[in-house]
Motif scaffolding. Structure first.
Motif, short mmCIF file in Angstrom:
data_model
loop_
_atom_site.label_atom_id
_atom_site.label_comp_id
_atom_site.label_asym_id
_atom_site.label_seq_id
_atom_site.Cartn_x
_atom_site.Cartn_y
_atom_site.Cartn_z
N THR A 625 -11.83 15.06 37.66
CA THR A 625 -11.70 15.86 36.44
C THR A 625 -11.14 15.03 35.29
O THR A 625 -10.40 14.07 35.48
CB THR A 625 -10.77 17.07 36.67
OG1 THR A 625 -9.52 16.61 37.16
CG2 THR A 625 -11.38 18.04 37.66
N LYS A 668 -12.12 19.58 32.87
CA LYS A 668 -13.54 19.69 33.20
C LYS A 668 -13.96 18.59 34.17
O LYS A 668 -13.36 17.53 34.25
CB LYS A 668 -14.39 19.60 31.93
CG LYS A 668 -14.05 20.65 30.88
CD LYS A 668 -14.26 22.07 31.39
CE LYS A 668 -14.01 23.09 30.28
NZ LYS A 668 -14.20 24.48 30.75
N GLN A 713 -20.71 19.41 29.89
CA GLN A 713 -20.58 20.63 30.69
C GLN A 713 -21.66 21.67 30.36
O GLN A 713 -21.47 22.87 30.50
CB GLN A 713 -19.20 21.28 30.50
CG GLN A 713 -18.04 20.32 30.67
CD GLN A 713 -17.97 19.70 32.07
OE1 GLN A 713 -17.95 20.40 33.05
NE2 GLN A 713 -17.94 18.38 32.12
#
Length: 799
Positions: A625, A668, A713
């Motif tokens: 992440t 993310k 994303q």
């Protein structure tokens, strides 16, 4: 009816009949005694030969038997065997990336080094692209996870692939191998090697491979996303005295990868190319049935790369006098030179239509030209390395390796983007270089019985720099229009500190802390500008890693497993993100991410259930992440009227970043970093006492959780979870003279993608021309090698 199967079946039948006849006619000989235990696995992860169970690190080892059983041809086959690995694809091998535990530098330019190094027989690849060729004559691949900078240098900040070619031993033998599938892949190879005299041993290997590809090009009638290669390698070992061994390892490779094109899987109705009413999708993409699973394209210009690689290594090993003060020590000198050249090319409009007459210049005027959009270029890499290494004997209370390192890489990139007009054209050249000098050492000290302190360090001094040139675009006279030059120096220290405790002869626990460092980077791509040249280089990338683990043997060495928990924090991570530029070409831009983290758990094990049945498995949970990246790239969505796009949720126009649209990506996931990967496999040997051959059946299943392919994303670039099962069976001579294998890969015919693109940001397509255009959404997918079920047969013979 499948004509591929008709081609394969008579060949398979003929080979099988010949082998059965050979087996029946051959004399029976006693088979070697099988202890029923697992074989010991030797690795060189610490630059010394050690038993895998004694190395305090999480390592996946792919030995000769696994590589053959899985029909491994190149690096693209390795992620299916190692849960820690994934591969990210660009339009040619120069843009490929190897990712370890979710970490990799996607879309490498010559000014950005890889995060995962590839080492072949102690020699690192000068550019990661050079590793995407046939793995000819490979004996073992060690997947080393986490920072390896202490022993393997700056380009192994996320891990390393340590590859060993086949050794030379015994009398001269010749091995011949052939492989054929019903979807037009074939391979042929041979090797000959052994002792020529008491002091001289040699090995020569050659192979040729070809695969037509996964996409159908309706324009040419050919295929895309395949490859073909020729390989020639040698190994010469001379031992003039009991103390000196000289090893020469020349190699030559020629490969063409006509990849990695994407096929449209969706397009909004009424698509018109670049808002030109004369170019509807029905014309531009004539004959293509766009939908899930579509594999048809229309390219009139090739996409991919054609490269060759030539070089050699020279290794001198001096074993000190067994009666002297350095008894058991070995001093090694390892020298290498390699040269890599690739010509790359890309079809930028994905159509065979004469589109230029219908396109407009920025001033609104017609181009007045004919043709299409494409680009071509070249890569050149020259690499020189020299290492001096002192290795202690692998016994006693203190064991160590220490050395000096010198490496020089010079890289050149030339690119021309057409058509031959300034409005859509780019022509540039760039040179990048790095010269590294290092001193390193790592050792183990048994300060009390059964407990060792592990200590290592590396000091690295690196000089880097670039030249960047922009040229006029043809058909103008070739002339230099811009020139930039920069040089930098980067000094770093990386280290390793660990503790290993042997609970008993079958159990070991360890804890390890290590750091990694990769030098400055330069974004030397077509987007390079005078403003970019005035900026400092992209900051060095650093890593700090922690790992604890357990290694255990069970049932009198009939079973073994390893368990590792890890966390690695990266700072100033060098990561590229993707976008479509003004002429619709897919591009990447280099970012320096403030921080990211990869953490998880890895479990691997093998068990010899009986003498006939062996099972193995591996599991990896990886959470990779972003920790800090407040100016991350955005993805777009349609606006309310459908006439344009707006930034997706979470994206803001930031005055802090020149009023551009950015999003905070903290928390993310990194692209192409699935959280869960599982591999299960096994082989059952069918003993046939009355025959000169035995039978075998092998199967593997791999599972991968959902995967996000975009750093932005984008929810349209997520591949769902999937599992793939492979099955093989065959016969093997008891004297190892031949082995015939029949295989079915992707047994249950599952579909998945090796890459996904979403085209809201793609300016190529619109609708309702010449009125106010509506945005047309397109999605594309990249079919992997085993996108569908296929059959194959393999024959290996030894004389």
């Amino acid at each position: 009816m499948n004509t591929h199967n008709l081609t394969l079946r008579p060949i398979t039948a003929a080979v099988a009949i010949a082998l059965l006849g050979l087996g029946t006619a051959s004399a029976q000989q006693a088979a070697p005694v099988d202890s029923g235990k697992l074989e010991s696995v030797v690795v060189t992860a610490n630059k010394r030969a050690q038993n895998l169970q004694d190395v305090p690190a999480s390592i996946t080892v792919l030995g000769d038997a696994v590589l053959q059983r899985s029909n491994v041809r190149d690096l693209e086959d390795i992620p299916s065997l190692s849960p820690a690995l994934t591969l990210s694809y660009g339009t040619q091998p120069g843009n490929f990336s190897i990712n370890m535990r979710g970490i990799g530098t996607f879309s490498l330019g010559i000014g950005v080094e890889a995060d995962v190094s590839v080492i072949v027989d102690d020699i690192p690849q000068g550019m990661q692209a050079g590793a995407f060729k046939d793995l000819a004559d490979v004996y073992r691949i060690e997947v080393l996870k986490g920072p390896q900078s202490t022993l393997f240098g700056k380009s192994s900040i996320a891990g390393a692939l340590n590859i060993t070619t086949k050794p030379i031993g015994g009398p001269i033998k010749t091995t011949v191998s052939s492989y054929l599938t019903d979807d037009h892949e074939w391979r042929a190879g041979f090797s000959v090697g052994g002792a020529v005299s008491d002091t001289l041993r040699m090995r020569l290997a050659a192979s040729k491979t070809s695969y037509q590809g996964t996409l159908n090009d309706l324009t040419t009638g050919g295929h895309l996303n395949g490859s073909k290669g020729d390989n020639l390698s040698g190994k010469l070992e001379w031992t003039p005295t009991d103390q000196l061994t000289v090893t020469l390892t020349p190699h030559y490779n020629r490969t063409e990868k006509f990849c990695c094109s994407n096929a449209y899987s969706y397009m909004s109705p009424g698509g018109i190319y670049r808002n030109a009413p004369q170019l509807p999708a029905s014309l531009v993409l004539a004959g293509i049935n766009i939908g899930p699973g579509n594999r048809d394209v229309r390219n009139d210009y090739p996409t991919g790369g054609k490269f060759h690689d030539v070089g050699s290594g020279v290794k001198l090993d001096w074993a000190f006098d067994p009666n002297g003060p350095l008894a058991g020590h070995t001093l090694s000198s390892i020298s290498s030179y390699g040269r890599y050249h690739m010509d790359d090319y890309q079809d930028n409009d994905n159509t065979d239509i004469d589109i230029l007459p219908f396109l407009l210049l920025p001033n609104g005027q017609p181009t007045g030209m004919h043709g299409g959009l494409f680009q071509y270029g070249s890569f050149d890499v020259h690499s020189t390395t020299q290492e001096l290494r002192l290795t202690s004997p692998d016994k006693g209370a203190v064991r160590y390796v220490a050395g000096l390192w010198y490496g020089k890489n010079w890289l050149n990139r030339e690119l021309t983007k057409a058509p031959l007009i300034q409005a859509y054209g780019t022509s540039y050249g760039a040179d990048a270089w790095n010269i590294s000098k290092a001193i390193y050492g790592q050792g183990s000290w048994d300060f009390v019985p059964n407990t060792s302190l592990i200590l290592g360090g590396r000091y690295n001094d690196e000089d880097t720099g670039y030249n960047f040139r922009r040229y006029t675009v043809p058909p103008q006279v070739h002339a230099l229009t811009e020139y930039y030059h920069k040089e930098d120096n980067d000094k770093s220290f990386t280290g390793k500190l660990g503790l290993e405790h042997r609970i008993n002869k079958d159990s070991m626990v360890y804890g390890m802390a290590s750091t990694g460092h990769k030098g400055v980077a330069y974004d030397l791509t077509s987007g390079f500008t005078s403003a970019t040249a005035k900026l400092p280089a992209v900051k060095p990338e650093t890593a700090r890693s922690y790992e604890i683990g357990l290694k255990q043997s069970l049932l009198d060495n009939r079973a073994m497993f390893s368990l590792a928990l890890f966390r690695t924090n990266f700072k100033n991570f060098q990561q590229s993100s993707s976008f479509f530029d003004a002429d619709g070409t897919y591009r990447t831009g280099l970012n320096s991410i403030g921080g990211l983290r990869t953490e998880g758990v890895e479990l691997e094990g093998s068990v010899r259930v009986t003498r006939e049945l062996q099972l193995n498995g591996s599991f990896a949970y990886t959470k990779a992440t972003v920790q800090s990246f407040e100016n991350g790239p955005c993805y777009n969505v349609l606006n309310a009227t459908g006439t344009g796009t707006i930034p997706g949720p979470g994206c803001v126009n930031s005055p802090k970043y020149n009023n551009t649209n950015v999003q905070d990506l903290a928390g993310k996931t990194l692209p192409n970093a699935p959280k869960v990967k599982v591999n299960l496999g096994g082989q059952y040997d069918l003993v046939l006492p009355s025959q000169s051959f035995n039978g075998f059946v092998a199967a593997t299943t791999r599972y991968q959780s959902r995967t996000q392919f975009s750093l932005s994303q984008d929810p349209m670039t997520i591949q769902g979870a999937y599992s793939i099962t492979n099955l093989s069976f065959g016969v093997k001579d008891k004297q190892d003279r031949y082995k015939f294998t029949f295989l079915v890969n992707n047994l249950f015919d599952k579909r998945y993608a090796a890459g996904l693109n979403n085209g809201y940001a793609n300016s190529n397509w619109s609708s309702k021309a010449p009125n106010t255009p509506l945005v047309v959404n397109t999605t594309e997918w990249l079919p992997p090698r085993d996108y569908q079920r296929y059959f194959g047969a393999r024959l290996d013979m030894t004389f």
